[in-house]
Scaffold this motif. Structure first.
Motif, PDB file in Angstrom:
ATOM      1  N   LEU A   9      27.762  32.300  50.657  1.00  0.00           N
ATOM      2  CA  LEU A   9      28.072  33.703  50.871  1.00  0.00           C
ATOM      3  C   LEU A   9      28.025  34.488  49.568  1.00  0.00           C
ATOM      4  O   LEU A   9      27.820  35.691  49.566  1.00  0.00           O
ATOM      5  CB  LEU A   9      29.454  33.849  51.502  1.00  0.00           C
ATOM      6  N   HIS A  10      28.242  33.803  48.464  1.00  0.00           N
ATOM      7  CA  HIS A  10      28.269  34.435  47.149  1.00  0.00           C
ATOM      8  C   HIS A  10      27.696  33.437  46.161  1.00  0.00           C
ATOM      9  O   HIS A  10      27.982  32.245  46.246  1.00  0.00           O
ATOM     10  CB  HIS A  10      29.709  34.809  46.784  1.00  0.00           C
ATOM     11  N   PRO A  11      26.889  33.869  45.193  1.00  0.00           N
ATOM     12  CA  PRO A  11      26.233  32.902  44.307  1.00  0.00           C
ATOM     13  C   PRO A  11      27.175  32.151  43.374  1.00  0.00           C
ATOM     14  O   PRO A  11      26.887  31.023  42.983  1.00  0.00           O
ATOM     15  CB  PRO A  11      25.249  33.759  43.512  1.00  0.00           C
ATOM     16  N   GLY A  18      40.702  29.583  55.680  1.00  0.00           N
ATOM     17  CA  GLY A  18      42.047  30.132  55.560  1.00  0.00           C
ATOM     18  C   GLY A  18      42.220  31.070  54.389  1.00  0.00           C
ATOM     19  O   GLY A  18      43.268  31.664  54.232  1.00  0.00           O
ATOM     20  N   GLN A  19      41.194  31.222  53.546  1.00  0.00           N
ATOM     21  CA  GLN A  19      41.298  32.088  52.387  1.00  0.00           C
ATOM     22  C   GLN A  19      41.010  33.525  52.811  1.00  0.00           C
ATOM     23  O   GLN A  19      40.139  33.776  53.642  1.00  0.00           O
ATOM     24  CB  GLN A  19      40.299  31.642  51.330  1.00  0.00           C
ATOM     25  N   PHE A  20      41.749  34.468  52.258  1.00  0.00           N
ATOM     26  CA  PHE A  20      41.567  35.868  52.596  1.00  0.00           C
ATOM     27  C   PHE A  20      40.640  36.519  51.580  1.00  0.00           C
ATOM     28  O   PHE A  20      40.755  36.285  50.385  1.00  0.00           O
ATOM     29  CB  PHE A  20      42.909  36.606  52.578  1.00  0.00           C
ATOM     30  N   TYR A  21      39.715  37.328  52.065  1.00  0.00           N
ATOM     31  CA  TYR A  21      38.849  38.084  51.179  1.00  0.00           C
ATOM     32  C   TYR A  21      38.378  39.339  51.902  1.00  0.00           C
ATOM     33  O   TYR A  21      38.427  39.440  53.117  1.00  0.00           O
ATOM     34  CB  TYR A  21      37.652  37.243  50.711  1.00  0.00           C
ATOM     35  N   ARG A  22      37.975  40.302  51.113  1.00  0.00           N
ATOM     36  CA  ARG A  22      37.487  41.565  51.650  1.00  0.00           C
ATOM     37  C   ARG A  22      35.964  41.491  51.787  1.00  0.00           C
ATOM     38  O   ARG A  22      35.310  40.738  51.077  1.00  0.00           O
ATOM     39  CB  ARG A  22      37.870  42.699  50.702  1.00  0.00           C
ATOM     40  N   GLN A  36      41.587  39.238  40.473  1.00  0.00           N
ATOM     41  CA  GLN A  36      41.268  40.003  41.673  1.00  0.00           C
ATOM     42  C   GLN A  36      41.660  39.252  42.941  1.00  0.00           C
ATOM     43  O   GLN A  36      42.038  39.855  43.931  1.00  0.00           O
ATOM     44  CB  GLN A  36      39.776  40.305  41.701  1.00  0.00           C
ATOM     45  N   TRP A  37      41.571  37.938  42.930  1.00  0.00           N
ATOM     46  CA  TRP A  37      41.838  37.148  44.132  1.00  0.00           C
ATOM     47  C   TRP A  37      43.329  36.970  44.303  1.00  0.00           C
ATOM     48  O   TRP A  37      44.019  36.480  43.433  1.00  0.00           O
ATOM     49  CB  TRP A  37      41.130  35.795  44.034  1.00  0.00           C
ATOM     50  N   GLN A  38      43.818  37.374  45.465  1.00  0.00           N
ATOM     51  CA  GLN A  38      45.239  37.265  45.746  1.00  0.00           C
ATOM     52  C   GLN A  38      45.516  35.953  46.457  1.00  0.00           C
ATOM     53  O   GLN A  38      44.692  35.450  47.212  1.00  0.00           O
ATOM     54  CB  GLN A  38      45.699  38.419  46.630  1.00  0.00           C
ATOM     55  N   SER A  39      46.699  35.430  46.228  1.00  0.00           N
ATOM     56  CA  SER A  39      47.074  34.204  46.907  1.00  0.00           C
ATOM     57  C   SER A  39      47.478  34.513  48.342  1.00  0.00           C
ATOM     58  O   SER A  39      47.725  35.665  48.708  1.00  0.00           O
ATOM     59  CB  SER A  39      48.243  33.527  46.186  1.00  0.00           C
ATOM     60  N   THR A  40      47.552  33.476  49.152  1.00  0.00           N
ATOM     61  CA  THR A  40      47.930  33.639  50.551  1.00  0.00           C
ATOM     62  C   THR A  40      49.340  34.204  50.660  1.00  0.00           C
ATOM     63  O   THR A  40      49.626  35.049  51.497  1.00  0.00           O
ATOM     64  CB  THR A  40      47.854  32.284  51.270  1.00  0.00           C
ATOM     65  N   GLN A  41      50.254  33.757  49.790  1.00  0.00           N
ATOM     66  CA  GLN A  41      51.630  34.243  49.836  1.00  0.00           C
ATOM     67  C   GLN A  41      51.706  35.741  49.580  1.00  0.00           C
ATOM     68  O   GLN A  41      52.453  36.451  50.220  1.00  0.00           O
ATOM     69  CB  GLN A  41      52.481  33.520  48.794  1.00  0.00           C
ATOM     70  N   LEU A  43      49.455  37.979  50.224  1.00  0.00           N
ATOM     71  CA  LEU A  43      48.912  38.720  51.351  1.00  0.00           C
ATOM     72  C   LEU A  43      49.811  38.660  52.582  1.00  0.00           C
ATOM     73  O   LEU A  43      49.764  39.543  53.419  1.00  0.00           O
ATOM     74  CB  LEU A  43      47.524  38.195  51.706  1.00  0.00           C
ATOM     75  N   LEU A  44      50.610  37.608  52.697  1.00  0.00           N
ATOM     76  CA  LEU A  44      51.432  37.445  53.889  1.00  0.00           C
ATOM     77  C   LEU A  44      52.739  38.223  53.836  1.00  0.00           C
ATOM     78  O   LEU A  44      53.446  38.305  54.817  1.00  0.00           O
ATOM     79  CB  LEU A  44      51.728  35.962  54.138  1.00  0.00           C
TER      80      LEU A  44
END
Length: 130
Positions: A9-11, A18-22, A36-41, A43-44
């Protein structure tokens, strides 16, 4: 040749189940910042208490503290969501179950279900023989 690998999906970025992304994160032309990448905690919801605080405050009488580990539907939050060690997660679960048995915490917080509509009004009766 052997089985093909799924398309990337990305190079430069690996995405795991289960990972969240925009959707904008899939753009290969945008630079990725490390923070930039947020952890699951994150986001929840609100951050969960850490181990030392859990050891001190986890008690069946402290329902305000235990409520942080109960989901909206009344279930005990998973270790993945709480971020606790296994031993502490078992202690919290034990205290929540004890609080529920002592009627200090609600057993089930699900909203009441709506009554079902009668289907008989939709079904037409068979025509009478002539």
């Amino acid at each position: 040749p052997g089985p093909r690998a799924p398309p990337r999906l990305h190079p430069t970025r690996d995405f795991y189940p289960g990972q969240f992304y925009r959707p904008s994160d899939l753009n290969p032309f945008v630079e990725v910042e490390s923070n930039q990448w947020q952890s699951t905690q994150e986001l929840l919801g609100a951050p969960m208490p850490k181990g030392g605080e859990v050891l001190q405050k986890a008690d069946f009488r402290n329902t305000a503290f235990l409520a942080k580990f109960i989901t909206d539907t009344g279930r005990i939050a998973s270790r993945r969501r709480t971020g606790l060690q296994a031993k502490l997660q078992r202690k919290v679960a034990r205290q929540i179950k004890l609080a529920k048995q002592m009627a200090l915490a609600p057993i089930d917080t699900r909203p009441p279900q709506q009554p079902r509509k009668a289907i008989s009004s939709c079904v037409s009766s068979p025509a009478a023989p002539e």
